[in-house]
Structures are given as C-alpha cells and as structure tokens.
Design an enzyme around this catalytic site. Structure first.
Site, PDB file in Angstrom:
ATOM      1  CD1 TRP A 231      -2.207  -1.992   1.898  1.00  0.00           C
ATOM      2  CD2 TRP A 231      -2.985  -1.352  -0.099  1.00  0.00           C
ATOM      3  NE1 TRP A 231      -3.133  -2.847   1.534  1.00  0.00           N
ATOM      4  CE2 TRP A 231      -3.655  -2.471   0.423  1.00  0.00           C
ATOM      5  CE3 TRP A 231      -3.296  -0.464  -1.108  1.00  0.00           C
ATOM      6  CZ2 TRP A 231      -4.670  -2.791  -0.441  1.00  0.00           C
ATOM      7  CZ3 TRP A 231      -4.325  -0.993  -1.940  1.00  0.00           C
ATOM      8  CH2 TRP A 231      -4.949  -2.296  -1.526  1.00  0.00           C
TER       9      TRP A 231
ATOM     10  CG  ASP B  85      -2.965   4.314   4.214  1.00  0.00           C
ATOM     11  OD1 ASP B  85      -4.102   3.976   4.875  1.00  0.00           O
ATOM     12  OD2 ASP B  85      -2.962   3.380   3.331  1.00  0.00           O
TER      13      ASP B  85
ATOM     14  CE  LYS C 138      -8.034  -3.038   4.454  1.00  0.00           C
ATOM     15  NZ  LYS C 138      -7.386  -2.305   3.350  1.00  0.00           N
TER      16      LYS C 138
HETATM   17  C1  LIG Z   1      -6.811  -1.870   2.282  1.00  0.00           C
HETATM   18  C2  LIG Z   1      -6.073  -0.645   2.448  1.00  0.00           C
HETATM   19  C3  LIG Z   1      -5.820   0.332   1.408  1.00  0.00           C
HETATM   20  C4  LIG Z   1      -6.974   0.281   0.266  1.00  0.00           C
HETATM   21  O1  LIG Z   1      -8.032   0.621   0.821  1.00  0.00           O
HETATM   22  P1  LIG Z   1      -9.350   0.899  -0.303  1.00  0.00           P
HETATM   23  O2  LIG Z   1     -10.267   1.741   0.514  1.00  0.00           O
HETATM   24  O3  LIG Z   1      -9.737  -0.274  -0.969  1.00  0.00           O
HETATM   25  O4  LIG Z   1      -8.964   1.927  -1.275  1.00  0.00           O
HETATM   26  C5  LIG Z   1      -5.087   1.276   1.464  1.00  0.00           C
HETATM   27  N1  LIG Z   1      -3.879   1.489   2.469  1.00  0.00           N
HETATM   28  C6  LIG Z   1      -3.943   0.168   3.530  1.00  0.00           C
HETATM   29  C7  LIG Z   1      -2.970   0.326   4.607  1.00  0.00           C
HETATM   30  C8  LIG Z   1      -4.669  -0.939   3.757  1.00  0.00           C
HETATM   31  O5  LIG Z   1      -4.943  -1.691   4.413  1.00  0.00           O
END
Ligand SMILES: *Cc1c(COP(=O)(O)O)cnc(C)c1O
Length: 371
Positions: free
Chosen positions: A103, A174, A198
């Site tokens: 990511w 993030d 999540k």
């Molecule tokens: C799941 C995830 C993403 C992607 O998220 P989307 O909502 O599908 O765009 C980005 N960064 C991390 C750390 C993730 O776990």
C-alpha cells in the site's frame, strides 16, 4: 451468534456484533422516525445528528485538537493516494515516502503522477518483513510532507511509534488497517486517513483527520470533490455522502468508547495478538516471517513449511468456521486479521485449531525452517 463464522478477513472485515444488531433495527426505522437509516435525506435532522455524532465520537476517542477537522470522503484509501499529493504537494515541491509494503508503494506511485517524490527509506530489501530503523531514513532537503503507512496490512508489519520527521513538515499517514486500534497523538500528524472497512465500519467511506490550515494551499483548479477544502467548508455534505456507511462508523466509534476507548482497545488487541504470536513462536510447524519488533497487532502473517500444507490448513480451517485466513496473493501463506471487532473467542478458536493441525501434521526432521 452461532450462525456466524470466525471472520479473519483483511477487509471488509468483521464488525462488532452489537453494532450489527443495532443496524438491523435502524435499517427498518431509526429513532422512531418511521424511516430507515438508508432512506433518510442527508439534509434532514436525523442524518445531521448522525454525522455530527460520528465526528464527535472520533474527537472524543482521539482527543483531536480544535485546529483539526474530521472529514468523510468517498473513493477509498486509494483515492487518498491521489488527493494527498494533489492538495499538499506544491509545484516544485518534493514529497517523501516511507516504503514499507504494497500500500505504501501504491501511494508513492500515485504521487509520482502529481510531482516529485523521494523515497526516504524502502523495506524492499528485507522483503518488507520489518519496519525500518529510524537511522535508515534519509529525508529530502525540504519535503512538502512525509507519507507513511502505519500498519502494513499485507506483510503484517506495524510502526510501533511515529518516526521523527523534519521540524514543521506535516506527517501524512495511511492508517487504514490500524485506525483507532490504539491511542493516537493526532497533533503529531498533518493528515491521517483510513478506509473504514478494516477497523471503522463498512466500505465506501474514508475518515480523514486533517489540520485545517493544510487545505488552503491546494490549487483552486482541482475538481471540487478532490479538494479537501470542499469537505471542510461543507462538513462533508457538499453532495450526497454514503449516509449508511457514515452511520455505521458512528456506531463503531461509540462501541469503541463504550468498551474502554482507545486504551482499552489497545490492551485487548495486544492480548489477542499475543495469543497467536506466542503459539507461533513455539510452533515447529508454523513460521512467522515478520521480525518480532515489527509485528503487526492487526494482521498476523504465518505459513507452513510447504504450500501444500498451507492449502490443507486453509481448507480444514474453512470447514471449522474459520474464514478469511488466506494470505494476500503477493505474500502467500496465511494471514489472520484480528481487527478491533474480532472477538477474543475467535482468536482462541484459531489458536486451538492451529494446535490441532500441528499435532495432526507433525514436522518431519529437517523440514522445519524451510519456507
Ligand atoms: C486496504 C488498504 C488500502 C486500500 O483501501 P481502499 O479503501 O480499498 O482503497 C490502503 N491502505 C491500506 C494500509 C490498506 O490496508
């Protein structure tokens, strides 16, 4: 509830049962209004209260300072990979990225479309099995911001604390897979974003916590929906937001508060993860590839000595009501996502099954350690 599996899926992930039960009722008729939550106008009183409360719960949980705003934005964390540089990377500026997994790399690649980037550190050399040491980080001369991924969902590593950044440089994080899983000092960040699916709710919404002044620098020519300014000014209600997802986030945040807040969450998450890691550490069959100092409390990655055994493990686990354990296609093996809402009982059931599986599949001499 006996008709529900133990869900270790990486995302969308398990939600708290009290939240699901409440949502069942409110989907039919919320707060005696005679209208279900998904059918209410985003301009009406009922929803206005919901979005204000969701923001308020976030503020209370994390002690968010007054000069920060809580925003709800669509497009997933992936859209934030673009919005961050579009809004925060001025022409001629440089954005620094800490690469710790898939990511983080995606965020960095997206930023390259909008300007100059600098890789301050990359864990690729260690196959992303550990979080880099602070001494390995080299920032550019004057970064516009530093971007990090607090928890690496796919490789199962997690920053235990924020790395230092140059004075005055906004840290952008993030936090999609560990948001509100532990206390967070918002004042250390310029901007925090997390896809909800999540730890915060269903998919379809991203929570952004940003220092309000950072929104000012964005070029006015940016599309309206890609400017943070729009969300700040309009309280995330410029157009129709995903009302149901925001409602769910509000309920999940309330649930976190009522079950002990971020400190309580952190304690339970540490205890759950320890059950699995302690078992892995003494197991002759299962291997945990992540460096112990860098282990994620949210996504626990492990594997058997052979892919055949991994497949067998996943098949038998599925039959036992343990679902979502297959590792990401880029990492292989297994991954147990033990997010906030994953009950301790599910973790115990997993470890019990792993013990049983190991007894039934003893390691032949010389076979262990082979990956
Ligand atoms: C799941 C995830 C993403 C992607 O998220 P989307 O909502 O599908 O765009 C980005 N960064 C991390 C750390 C993730 O776990």
């Amino acid at each position: 509830m006996t008709d529900r599996s133990h869900n270790f899926g990486a995302g969308p992930g398990v939600l708290p049962e009290p939240v699901l039960l409440q949502a069942q009722q409110d989907l039919w008729n919320i707060a005696g209004s005679g209208i279900g939550i998904a059918e209410h106008s985003h301009r009406g009183k009922v929803f206005d209260k919901i979005i204000l409360e969701a923001e308020d719960e976030a503020r209370r949980l994390a002690g968010i300072p007054d000069n920060y705003k809580v925003l709800f934005i669509q497009g997933g964390a992936t859209q934030q990979f673009a919005m961050v540089p579009m809004n925060l990377l001025p022409a001629g500026g440089v954005a620094d990225y800490l690469l710790t997994g898939v990511w983080a790399e995606k965020a960095w690649k997206e930023a390259q479309k909008f300007g100059t980037t600098h890789v301050a550190v990359s864990g690729e050399g260690s196959k992303y099995t550990r979080i880099p040491a602070v001494a390995e980080i080299t920032y550019s001369a004057k970064p516009a911001y530093v971007h990090l991924t607090t928890n690496n969902t796919i490789y199962g590593t997690q920053w235990k604390t924020e790395p230092p950044v140059p004075l005055g440089v906004p840290l952008v994080a993030d936090t999609s897979s560990d948001m509100f899983s532990r206390p967070i000092d918002v004042s250390k960040y310029g901007l925090i974003y997390a896809g909800a699916q999540k730890n915060l709710g269903p998919s379809g919404i991203v929570m952004v916590i940003m220092r309000a002044d950072l929104a000012d620098a964005a070029p006015a020519a940016l599309p309206t929906m890609l400017q943070y300014r729009t969300y700040l000014k309009e309280r995330s209600l410029y157009n129709t937001p995903p009302t149901f997802a925001i409602y769910m986030v509000g309920l999940v945040l309330k649930w976190i508060r009522e079950t002990g807040g971020l400190a309580g969450m952190a304690e339970r998450n540490a205890e759950k993860a320890k059950l699995v890691y302690d078992f892995l550490d003494q197991s002759a069959l299962f291997q945990a590839p992540v460096h112990p100092d860098s282990r994620s409390l949210m996504n626990i990655v492990f594997r058997c000595p052979t892919e055949e055994l991994d497949t067998k493990f996943l098949g038998e686990a599925g039959k036992r009501g343990l679902s979502g354990l297959k590792g990401h296609r880029s990492a292989g093996g297994m991954r147990a996502s033990v997010y906030n809402a994953c009950p301790r009982g599910s973790v115990v059931a997993l470890v019990d099954f792993m013990k049983e599986f190991e007894l039934a599949n003893p390691v032949r001499a010389g076979a262990s350690g082979q990956v």
